[in-house]
Write a protein that holds these residues in place. Structure first.
Motif, PDB file in Angstrom:
ATOM      1  N   ASN A  74     -22.141  -1.485 -49.794  1.00  0.00           N
ATOM      2  CA  ASN A  74     -22.461  -2.432 -51.012  1.00  0.00           C
ATOM      3  C   ASN A  74     -21.162  -3.361 -51.251  1.00  0.00           C
ATOM      4  N   THR A 106     -21.284   4.264 -49.153  1.00  0.00           N
ATOM      5  CA  THR A 106     -21.246   3.096 -50.295  1.00  0.00           C
ATOM      6  C   THR A 106     -20.736   1.819 -49.727  1.00  0.00           C
ATOM      7  N   PHE A 131     -27.861  -1.506 -56.903  1.00  0.00           N
ATOM      8  CA  PHE A 131     -26.452  -1.767 -56.949  1.00  0.00           C
ATOM      9  C   PHE A 131     -26.331  -2.976 -58.011  1.00  0.00           C
ATOM     10  N   LEU A 135     -27.413   5.513 -53.498  1.00  0.00           N
ATOM     11  CA  LEU A 135     -26.821   3.869 -53.565  1.00  0.00           C
ATOM     12  C   LEU A 135     -26.154   4.314 -52.395  1.00  0.00           C
TER      13      LEU A 135
END
Length: 545
Positions: A388, A385, A13, A320
């Motif tokens: 992140n 996600t 990322f 991711l």
């Protein structure tokens, strides 16, 4: 092992994000203002046409040539700002064959015009330049020109300049607010190499030791979307039957990768089908769609999307989201092509509003999954996600100084939009909003407020506090609740002052909406052991007291 896997995804990322997004710059300079604001020397003229005519010499890593800048006079002024970054040198500027005086101020160059600039006139200047442009050490995040070679020793060259600015490799009006209406890109390269740029290939001019490729862009284009890609390319193509008719899909890849690409790039028509469904017709039918292999990860250059994901699913083979759904598609093809709608069709006026580009495009990843695998798969992905997200800074940066907001603009932006879809609570209405954005702001530059106001108007929701919460603060709403005396007491905490958001919950198997506020509210329950489930699709935190 779990820590190692987590580290892989975190590093992946980090590589995704433009290096400038990671800077927490608060002290701005005159150069930041000259780059990031609509100065008086920019404001008086409107771009109408560019002809970028250059020679690229990979052997000595130089670029030389000129850019013809055509413009319409909006108000009287005799000084024009043109941008070009050292070590490139702006050597001369002419108008009607007369050389003009240049005052150099860092990356900005102020040109004094001799002829009277009358309102409504269409005039042009020619900016000549040469030198060694900044070399991208870690493209595309630091920007510049990548001077590489392929496995056969052939030159492999490409540009990338988001954030840093297109003036890192060619002279132009380097601000997002004014897109040129059309553009001719002429690039001379050593014989045996091919240059691929934006738009359609108009002609090829063969010389003794070089070849000139002339590409024409028929639609408005932002400066950072303009690119050069030079290599020993093979080309193949197909025709996609799209919403506006036949759309040419062209692919340029290194010759050794031709057969691999023919199989792997099948994600492209799948992408086009899903995104035309959600966002409306591809915005640049006249210019075709190209996917071009480059020696870096990739970028959203308009109608000339660049690709370097090593022919792997996911992000360089990684997911991711950590859910497995991210390995169902090639991240670069889906993400960078999604920018054709959000970044290239709808473009932010000021880079502080770059969440419009990255938030909607990160969200497009889960809409791709939604189209092919369903809503649960899409929810799994976008919720995955969230790991992140750092919540280090607001998504909106500082205006008028070329300052981007937090890198959270990707996946916090995506989860904000996913939450907003729940509030709209009508999938077809939500799709009409997304398509409406792309038709209402077709080929335009926009502000965050324009996007906010459009969504609020079309949804019929009061969203001012919602957007202030997710775009302008780092606070994530906390739903606090407790069960006592057969009552559910609940309220919002960690919110901005005007935050109002209903939320869907399940109580004893029954789904219902509640509307928390900053004050405790109560709801009767069957018993003190009632089971409470908060809808996971809302990007909030939950605290049981």
């Amino acid at each position: 092992m779990k820590k190692i896997i987590a580290l892989i995804f975190i590093c992946a990322f980090a590589n995704l994000v433009n290096a400038q997004l990671l800077q927490k710059k608060e002290n701005f300079t005159r150069q930041d203002t000259l780059r990031g604001s609509i100065t008086p020397e920019r404001d008086w003229w409107d771009l109408t046409y560019y002809h970028l005519d250059i020679t690229v010499n990979p052997d000595n890593k130089t670029i030389s040539g000129k850019n013809t800048i055509q413009y319409k006079v909006l108000q009287p002024n005799q000084v024009m700002q043109i941008d070009l970054q050292p070590p490139l040198q702006l050597t001369k500027v002419t108008q009607n064959g007369k050389e003009l005086t240049i005052k150099h101020d860092g990356n900005a160059h102020f040109i004094t015009l001799k002829n009277q600039q009358n309102i409504g006139d269409i005039n042009s200047v020619i900016a000549y330049y040469d030198g060694k442009p900044r070399e991208a050490v870690r493209a595309p995040w630091d920007g510049g020109i990548s001077w590489k070679k392929d496995n056969n020793g052939n030159h492999f060259v490409a540009s990338s300049c988001q954030g840093l600015g297109a003036s890192v490799w060619w002279p132009n009006k380097d601000h997002m607010y004014d897109e040129v209406d059309s553009m001719l890109i002429s690039v001379e390269v050593p014989k045996g190499l091919t240059n691929v740029s934006n738009g359609r290939l108009r002609s090829i001019e063969n010389k003794e030791n070089t070849t000139v490729f002339h590409w024409f862009v028929n639609n408005p284009i932002n400066n950072y979307g303009v690119n050069i890609n030079i290599g020993d390319y093979a080309n193949f193509s197909e025709v996609y039957q799209g919403e506006k008719g036949d759309l040419d899909l062209n692919y340029y890849v290194l010759k050794d990768n031709l057969e691999k690409a023919k199989e792997h790039f099948k994600d492209t028509p799948k992408m086009m089908k899903a995104f035309e469904h959600w966002f409306g017709p591809y915005p640049f039918y006249e210019d075709s769609f190209k996917l071009v292999e480059v020696p870096y990860l990739g970028m959203e250059h308009q109608s000339s999307v660049t690709y370097g994901n090593q022919y792997k699913k996911g992000y360089l083979g990684h997911d991711l989201s950590g859910t497995g759904w991210g390995l169902k598609f090639d991240f670069i093809i889906i993400h960078e092509a999604g920018h054709e709608w959000f970044a290239n069709n709808i473009t932010n006026v000021d880079i502080a509003d770059m969440w419009i580009h990255e938030g909607f495009t990160a969200y497009s990843e889960n809409l791709f999954l939604d189209y092919y695998y369903g809503k649960e798969a899409a929810s799994d992905y976008v919720i995955g996600t969230r790991r992140n997200i750092q919540n280090d800074r607001p998504l909106i940066g500082h205006y008028n100084v070329n300052n981007e907001g937090s890198s959270d603009m990707y996946y916090k932006g995506a989860n904000m939009l996913h939450t907003l879809r729940q509030l709209v609570n009508d999938d077809e209405k939500w799709r009409k909003i997304l398509r409406g954005l792309n038709s209402n702001f077709y080929h335009q530059t926009v502000t965050t407020k324009q996007i906010e106001n459009y969504i609020a108007e079309q949804s019929g929701l009061e969203l001012e506090g919602f957007f202030n919460q997710y775009l302008r603060s780092t606070k994530i709403p906390v739903l606090e609740y407790k069960i006592e005396d057969k009552k559910l007491a609940y309220k919002w905490s960690n919110t901005v002052e005007d935050f109002k958001m209903p939320i869907q919950v399940e109580i004893d198997g029954q789904t219902l909406w509640i509307t928390p506020s900053i004050k405790n509210q109560t709801l009767k329950l069957k018993s003190n052991t009632s089971e409470i489930k908060i809808d996971r699709d809302f990007y909030i935190e939950v605290k049981a007291l």
